[in-house]
Design a protein around this motif. Structure first.
Motif, mmCIF file in Angstrom:
data_model
loop_
_atom_site.group_PDB
_atom_site.id
_atom_site.type_symbol
_atom_site.label_atom_id
_atom_site.label_comp_id
_atom_site.label_asym_id
_atom_site.label_seq_id
_atom_site.Cartn_x
_atom_site.Cartn_y
_atom_site.Cartn_z
ATOM 1 N N GLN A 3 39.493 45.598 33.246
ATOM 2 C CA GLN A 3 39.443 44.069 33.567
ATOM 3 C C GLN A 3 39.801 43.525 34.805
ATOM 4 O OE1 GLN A 3 37.794 42.105 31.107
ATOM 5 N NE2 GLN A 3 37.145 44.117 30.817
ATOM 6 N N ARG A 4 39.310 44.136 36.116
ATOM 7 C CA ARG A 4 39.505 43.948 37.446
ATOM 8 C C ARG A 4 39.263 42.369 37.798
ATOM 9 N NH1 ARG A 4 37.643 49.671 39.474
ATOM 10 N NH2 ARG A 4 39.522 50.594 39.645
ATOM 11 N N PHE A 5 38.357 41.859 37.162
ATOM 12 C CA PHE A 5 37.717 40.657 37.878
ATOM 13 C C PHE A 5 37.492 39.533 36.752
ATOM 14 C CE2 PHE A 5 35.329 44.192 39.430
ATOM 15 C CZ PHE A 5 35.912 44.397 40.722
ATOM 16 N N THR A 6 37.606 38.367 37.219
ATOM 17 C CA THR A 6 37.416 37.149 36.212
ATOM 18 C C THR A 6 36.368 36.132 37.081
ATOM 19 O OG1 THR A 6 39.787 36.804 35.683
ATOM 20 C CG2 THR A 6 38.637 35.135 35.526
ATOM 21 N N ILE A 7 35.521 35.779 35.888
ATOM 22 C CA ILE A 7 34.478 34.828 36.262
ATOM 23 C C ILE A 7 34.683 33.600 35.555
ATOM 24 C CG2 ILE A 7 31.756 34.233 36.231
ATOM 25 C CD1 ILE A 7 31.178 37.335 36.687
ATOM 26 N N LYS A 8 34.723 32.272 36.237
ATOM 27 C CA LYS A 8 35.076 31.050 35.467
ATOM 28 C C LYS A 8 34.489 30.003 36.433
ATOM 29 C CE LYS A 8 39.791 31.639 33.630
ATOM 30 N NZ LYS A 8 41.216 31.277 33.831
ATOM 31 N N ASN A 9 33.725 29.103 35.584
ATOM 32 C CA ASN A 9 33.012 27.916 36.277
ATOM 33 C C ASN A 9 32.137 28.324 37.500
ATOM 34 O OD1 ASN A 9 34.545 26.520 34.447
ATOM 35 N ND2 ASN A 9 36.380 26.419 35.870
ATOM 36 N N GLY A 10 31.310 29.381 37.391
ATOM 37 C CA GLY A 10 30.512 29.790 38.481
ATOM 38 C C GLY A 10 31.302 30.540 39.840
ATOM 39 N N ARG A 11 32.624 30.766 39.583
ATOM 40 C CA ARG A 11 33.439 31.442 40.757
ATOM 41 C C ARG A 11 33.949 32.633 40.267
ATOM 42 N NH1 ARG A 11 37.930 27.685 42.353
ATOM 43 N NH2 ARG A 11 37.640 28.550 44.266
ATOM 44 N N MET A 12 34.329 33.511 41.092
ATOM 45 C CA MET A 12 34.697 34.791 40.629
ATOM 46 C C MET A 12 36.139 35.223 41.602
ATOM 47 S SD MET A 12 32.476 38.281 40.406
ATOM 48 C CE MET A 12 33.206 39.856 40.089
ATOM 49 N N ARG A 13 36.855 36.306 40.978
ATOM 50 C CA ARG A 13 37.856 36.864 41.798
ATOM 51 C C ARG A 13 38.253 37.971 41.213
ATOM 52 N NH1 ARG A 13 43.345 33.196 41.117
ATOM 53 N NH2 ARG A 13 43.681 33.706 38.992
ATOM 54 N N ALA A 14 39.113 38.725 41.873
ATOM 55 C CA ALA A 14 39.869 40.004 41.568
ATOM 56 C C ALA A 14 41.062 39.480 40.787
ATOM 57 C CB ALA A 14 40.309 41.065 42.852
ATOM 58 N N ASN A 15 41.309 40.041 39.608
ATOM 59 C CA ASN A 15 42.741 39.684 38.947
ATOM 60 C C ASN A 15 43.821 39.775 39.531
ATOM 61 O OD1 ASN A 15 41.395 38.209 36.676
ATOM 62 N ND2 ASN A 15 40.971 40.300 35.715
ATOM 63 N N GLN A 16 44.305 41.024 40.390
ATOM 64 C CA GLN A 16 45.351 41.323 40.983
ATOM 65 C C GLN A 16 45.016 42.516 41.956
ATOM 66 O OE1 GLN A 16 45.016 42.945 37.746
ATOM 67 N NE2 GLN A 16 45.342 45.035 38.724
ATOM 68 N N GLY A 17 46.100 42.930 42.544
ATOM 69 C CA GLY A 17 45.863 44.114 43.456
ATOM 70 C C GLY A 17 45.355 43.650 45.078
#
Length: 189
Positions: free
Chosen positions: A70-84
């Motif tokens: 679960q390295r990534f999150t997508i919310k409201n048309g945007r994405m990022r890495a969760n940590q690291g």
């Protein structure tokens, strides 16, 4: 585009490189918390290599959903890495937490030599990563040593010493530093 398992892994690693460490590889700009527009990320990845020319948003979502870490999150048309993250321009805000259970860190025998004097340091990342279970910590340690050292953090003393713990969206425990005197070698592998 159809993504088989090897291509999913390849894309996951590539997105981790971009979103954690080096967005400039594809000319991407992240905001101060590591977010980017999903469509911009998709377009930049498509242009980065013939391998990804026919990549689509569903492929990226598939990788995000199927990533067991679960390295990534997508919310409201945007994405990022969760940590690291190691990118100096990104500072993700994590939720503070008081751990209610033991935390562990898997490492190599070679790294253990330095850790005994300096403690756990984030090295080139923003935070030290800790696991709430032994199995995960051992798996992480095996990336660096086939017979890793398992370290247990003395949470009670860490909290008494003012160590602040955080948790990422994918339940990785984080902190800025764990002094050596708060670490105990664990044989519960």
């Amino acid at each position: 585009m159809q993504l088989n398992e090897p291509l999913q892994k390849k894309l996951s690693r590539f997105m981790a490189l971009i979103l954690r460490h080096r967005p400039e590889v594809i000319g991407l700009e992240l905001d101060h918390e590591g977010w980017c527009e999903l469509q911009v990320l998709l377009q930049k990845i498509q242009k980065s290599s013939p391998t990804w020319r026919t990549l689509n948003e569903e492929n990226i979502r598939q990788v995000v959903e199927n990533c067991n870490k679960q390295r990534f999150t997508i919310k409201n048309g945007r994405m990022r890495a969760n940590q690291g993250h190691s990118n100096k321009n990104v500072e993700v805000q994590f939720s503070k937490i008081i751990p209610k259970q033991n935390l562990y860190h898997g490492t190599s025998k070679r790294a253990w030599q330095k850790i005994q004097s300096s403690g756990l340091l984030p090295m080139n990342r923003h935070h030290v990563h800790l696991s709430a279970d032994i199995k995960t910590a051992v798996k992480v340690g095996k990336r660096y040593d086939k017979n890793p050292i398992l370290l247990k953090i003395n949470i009670e003393k860490a909290l008494a010493d003012g160590i602040q713990f955080y948790i990422s969206e994918n339940n990785v425990y984080l902190c800025e530093h764990i002094p050596a005197d708060l670490l105990e070698m664990c044989t519960d592998k």
